[in-house]
Each structure stands twice: as structure tokens, then as C-alpha cells.
Scaffold this active site. Sequence first.
Site, PDB file in Angstrom:
ATOM      1  N   THR A 175       0.837  -1.209   0.000  1.00 39.44           N
ATOM      2  CA  THR A 175       0.000   0.000   0.000  1.00 39.44           C
ATOM      3  C   THR A 175       0.867   1.253   0.000  1.00 39.44           C
ATOM      4  O   THR A 175       0.687   2.153  -0.824  1.00 39.44           O
ATOM      5  CB  THR A 175      -0.944   0.005   1.211  1.00 39.44           C
ATOM      6  OG1 THR A 175      -1.819  -1.122   1.141  1.00 39.44           O
ATOM      7  CG2 THR A 175      -1.775   1.271   1.249  1.00 39.44           C
ATOM      8  N   ASP A 204      -7.906   4.094  -0.778  1.00 43.96           N
ATOM      9  CA  ASP A 204      -6.701   4.614  -0.116  1.00 43.96           C
ATOM     10  C   ASP A 204      -6.023   5.719  -0.932  1.00 43.96           C
ATOM     11  O   ASP A 204      -4.868   5.593  -1.341  1.00 43.96           O
ATOM     12  CB  ASP A 204      -5.697   3.496   0.155  1.00 43.96           C
ATOM     13  CG  ASP A 204      -6.202   2.472   1.152  1.00 43.96           C
ATOM     14  OD1 ASP A 204      -7.341   2.617   1.639  1.00 43.96           O
ATOM     15  OD2 ASP A 204      -5.464   1.508   1.435  1.00 43.96           O
ATOM     16  N   ARG A 232     -18.259   2.496  -6.943  1.00 40.33           N
ATOM     17  CA  ARG A 232     -17.594   1.219  -7.058  1.00 40.33           C
ATOM     18  C   ARG A 232     -18.590   0.207  -7.569  1.00 40.33           C
ATOM     19  O   ARG A 232     -19.804   0.458  -7.578  1.00 40.33           O
ATOM     20  CB  ARG A 232     -16.976   0.788  -5.739  1.00 40.33           C
ATOM     21  CG  ARG A 232     -17.936   0.655  -4.571  1.00 40.33           C
ATOM     22  CD  ARG A 232     -17.224   0.134  -3.353  1.00 40.33           C
ATOM     23  NE  ARG A 232     -16.458  -1.076  -3.671  1.00 40.33           N
ATOM     24  CZ  ARG A 232     -15.927  -1.871  -2.745  1.00 40.33           C
ATOM     25  NH1 ARG A 232     -16.058  -1.577  -1.465  1.00 40.33           N
ATOM     26  NH2 ARG A 232     -15.264  -2.948  -3.094  1.00 40.33           N
ATOM     27  N   GLN A 242      -5.373  -1.562  -3.197  1.00 40.60           N
ATOM     28  CA  GLN A 242      -5.094  -0.221  -2.690  1.00 40.60           C
ATOM     29  C   GLN A 242      -4.103   0.465  -3.645  1.00 40.60           C
ATOM     30  O   GLN A 242      -3.131  -0.154  -4.086  1.00 40.60           O
ATOM     31  CB  GLN A 242      -4.485  -0.284  -1.286  1.00 40.60           C
ATOM     32  CG  GLN A 242      -5.349  -0.993  -0.259  1.00 40.60           C
ATOM     33  CD  GLN A 242      -5.077  -2.482  -0.173  1.00 40.60           C
ATOM     34  OE1 GLN A 242      -4.503  -3.074  -1.079  1.00 40.60           O
ATOM     35  NE2 GLN A 242      -5.480  -3.086   0.929  1.00 40.60           N
ATOM     36  N   ARG A 285     -14.702   4.636   9.568  1.00 37.91           N
ATOM     37  CA  ARG A 285     -14.667   3.385  10.317  1.00 37.91           C
ATOM     38  C   ARG A 285     -13.282   3.272  10.953  1.00 37.91           C
ATOM     39  O   ARG A 285     -12.292   3.813  10.418  1.00 37.91           O
ATOM     40  CB  ARG A 285     -14.991   2.190   9.429  1.00 37.91           C
ATOM     41  CG  ARG A 285     -14.034   1.955   8.262  1.00 37.91           C
ATOM     42  CD  ARG A 285     -14.415   0.684   7.512  1.00 37.91           C
ATOM     43  NE  ARG A 285     -13.546   0.428   6.378  1.00 37.91           N
ATOM     44  CZ  ARG A 285     -13.544  -0.721   5.700  1.00 37.91           C
ATOM     45  NH1 ARG A 285     -14.365  -1.715   6.035  1.00 37.91           N
ATOM     46  NH2 ARG A 285     -12.730  -0.890   4.679  1.00 37.91           N
ATOM     47  N   ASP A 299     -12.158   3.999   2.206  1.00 37.12           N
ATOM     48  CA  ASP A 299     -11.155   4.501   3.158  1.00 37.12           C
ATOM     49  C   ASP A 299     -10.183   5.469   2.483  1.00 37.12           C
ATOM     50  O   ASP A 299      -8.970   5.399   2.687  1.00 37.12           O
ATOM     51  CB  ASP A 299     -10.346   3.342   3.769  1.00 37.12           C
ATOM     52  CG  ASP A 299     -11.214   2.277   4.404  1.00 37.12           C
ATOM     53  OD1 ASP A 299     -12.308   2.615   4.893  1.00 37.12           O
ATOM     54  OD2 ASP A 299     -10.809   1.095   4.417  1.00 37.12           O
ATOM     55  N   TRP A 307      -9.749   1.971  11.866  1.00 38.10           N
ATOM     56  CA  TRP A 307      -8.713   1.061  11.382  1.00 38.10           C
ATOM     57  C   TRP A 307      -7.731   0.762  12.515  1.00 38.10           C
ATOM     58  O   TRP A 307      -7.091   1.670  13.041  1.00 38.10           O
ATOM     59  CB  TRP A 307      -7.991   1.687  10.187  1.00 38.10           C
ATOM     60  CG  TRP A 307      -6.872   0.868   9.641  1.00 38.10           C
ATOM     61  CD1 TRP A 307      -6.820  -0.493   9.525  1.00 38.10           C
ATOM     62  CD2 TRP A 307      -5.621   1.349   9.122  1.00 38.10           C
ATOM     63  NE1 TRP A 307      -5.630  -0.897   8.961  1.00 38.10           N
ATOM     64  CE2 TRP A 307      -4.875   0.217   8.702  1.00 38.10           C
ATOM     65  CE3 TRP A 307      -5.075   2.619   8.957  1.00 38.10           C
ATOM     66  CZ2 TRP A 307      -3.604   0.327   8.144  1.00 38.10           C
ATOM     67  CZ3 TRP A 307      -3.808   2.740   8.400  1.00 38.10           C
ATOM     68  CH2 TRP A 307      -3.079   1.613   7.994  1.00 38.10           C
TER      69      TRP A 307
END
Length: 370
Positions: A114, A183, A224, A158, A271, A204, A273
Site C-alpha cells: 500500500t 486509499d 464502485r 489499494q 470506520r 477509506d 482502522w
Amino acid sequence: MTFRLSSLLAASALALSGCATVPAGDGALSLEVSKDCGARPRCHATLGAALQAASAEPADRPVRIAIGPGDFNERVVAERSNLVITGSGQDRTRLHHDLVAEHAAALHRDRWGTAGSATLTITGKDVAVSDLAVENDFDYLANDALPSADPRKIGNSQALAVLLDTTSDKVRFDRVAMLGYQDTLFAHGGRAYVRDSLIAGNVDFVFGDGQLLIEDSELRTRRRVAAEADGFDSFLLAPSTPIAQAVGILVHRSRLTREDGVRDASIALARPWHPTTRFADGRYADPDAIGQAIFVDCWMDAHIHPDHWASMAGTARSGAKTDIFTPQSSRFWESGSTGPGARKVDIGMTWQPPMPFAAMRAIVLDGWAD
């Protein structure tokens, strides 16, 4: 008079080339990046080449890089401190690359795909970036559409546009478009300030453990193909703020928008992580990454889910992704929301910031931003 005249002539030549101009009256080294350098001195065809040229200068000398119009397909690591990068406008100067986490592990010190996938990585301090677009143009949607059993499907999809690495601090973005899908912006260093800018992505797309203030900007959710479970298609933020850190990700006076194809009531604000971390007794989700996400005086379109917040799975001691971290056990808070997405239901959120928002904002901006 001679110095002033030569400076004016140099500035005129740079303007005629279509490149942004950056004054260097502080003894800074001024460099140019252009699709058409001609015989101009200190002009380079790529941003990477300009940064390489600057590496020969003393570390404490300020460097100003002006980038002209055009698409620059390159992966760039900006290691210098005291650095200014100025493009010719979000719609005119585009830095892009299509590297994805699945193929980028070898480019990161810890073989972390990532982080290795970033189009622009910043590792220095006192860095200002303005008036350009930074994009990871990996074809996320095509990959998202493939069935999970398809051998062509990339699991680690990502693809970062911007990485603020662990040694970065006092990094500022003005009028910058950061474009990606999963990301987009990884705040993994010290303090960063994003102003009058656009950040676009889906899963995210702003995340990390750094101190990040996003102000007077747009967070645009992109569509998406495959949706997540539990009624959410995707998530804006995924903070992993250490519990000892007073400030995480702050979003102030910004607009939460969506592109065509993003459903109503399908997107969570954040959310939590909890990154998988190696400890003396094993490798599992960091229990002290109590993410902080704060929204103040933001306008929210109807794509925001009425729960506003979502849970996130983390790595258990068994190695399975079975530990569930809830928003109720995180540092999530909002105030002054307006727009159709501001409506919400009570899901038992009780945490409140221990200090006024102005004080949290001041922690990020102390001593370096106007």
C-alpha cells in the site's frame, strides 16, 4: 538594478513557457519542470529529475520547483525539507501513475505494498504543494467488476495518490486534487494541512495515524462496482490515531459530495482502522489505535448513511480478520453538519473531544500555517 532586471527577464521567460513562477528572493534554488525546456537552464522534463538535481544542494537550502502544464507519468519520492512544489493549476498540471499495492511491496522499506504504491511520497518537513493534480490511475473499477474467483482479479487493490510518510511534518496542500479510489491519501507522518482542495476516492480514501486538517475542501466519493456488507458501499475516513495522540483527522467547513452512480444512504463518514502490528506476543490488530475522526460545519450530500459511522474488522491473534472494532469504541464526533446527509439515527455514540475544536486545529497549525 541589474539583478532586478535579470530577475524580471527570467520570470518573463518562465511565464511564456507556460510554467508557474516561484520567487526565490530567500536564496532558494529555483527549478522548472516543463514538457518543453528548450535551452533554459535548471529546467527538467520530470519532477523526479528536478528533485534529483536538488539533492546536490545543502539540506537547509530552500528549493522551489515550478511545474508547467501537462501530464507527468511518474512515481515521485520527495525527500527534501524546505520544499515548495507549484503547478500551473489542478486542470493543467497532472502527476500520475498506476501502481497498485499488489505489485508495489518491493518499493517500500517494510515490503508494504500500500505505501509503496503512492504516486507522490513526501518524507520531508516544511513542504508545500499547490495548484496541481496528483492521481493514482490504476483501473480500480475494472478490477472491482471481476468475480472474486477470476485469476485476473487483484486482491490488494489499494492504490495511493499521496503518502505522507513517517518522517514528514508540516506538509501543506493548497488547490490540489488528490485522485484515486481505495486509499487515496495516507496520513502516516506528523502534521498536514489540506486547504481549498479536492480529495476523491471510495474505500477509506483518507486514512492513517497522522495529524491531518482538511479545511474548505471537497471530499468526493467515487462509485464502485462491488458493495461492502451491512448496508455500506464504502467509507470516507479510516483513522488509526494512537490513543496517546490528541489529534487525528479533522474535516472542517468542507463539502462531502459524490459522483454519479453513488447510491443514497450508502457511505459511512468513517470506520476505525486498527492496523495489523507485530508485538512481542504476536501479530494482531493494534489495540491502541483508537482512531479519531471529527467533522465540523460540513455540508453532506444524501449519499451519507444515517448511521454515519461503521465498524471495521481487524486481525485477531489467530490471524483471522475476526476482531470487530466499533465506532462506539472510537473517537468519532461531528458538529454543525448540514445538507441531506446530515440526518442521522442514534447508534450510541458518546465520545466527545476533550478540548474545543479550535484548540485541536491550533495543534495542527501551531507555528507554521497562516
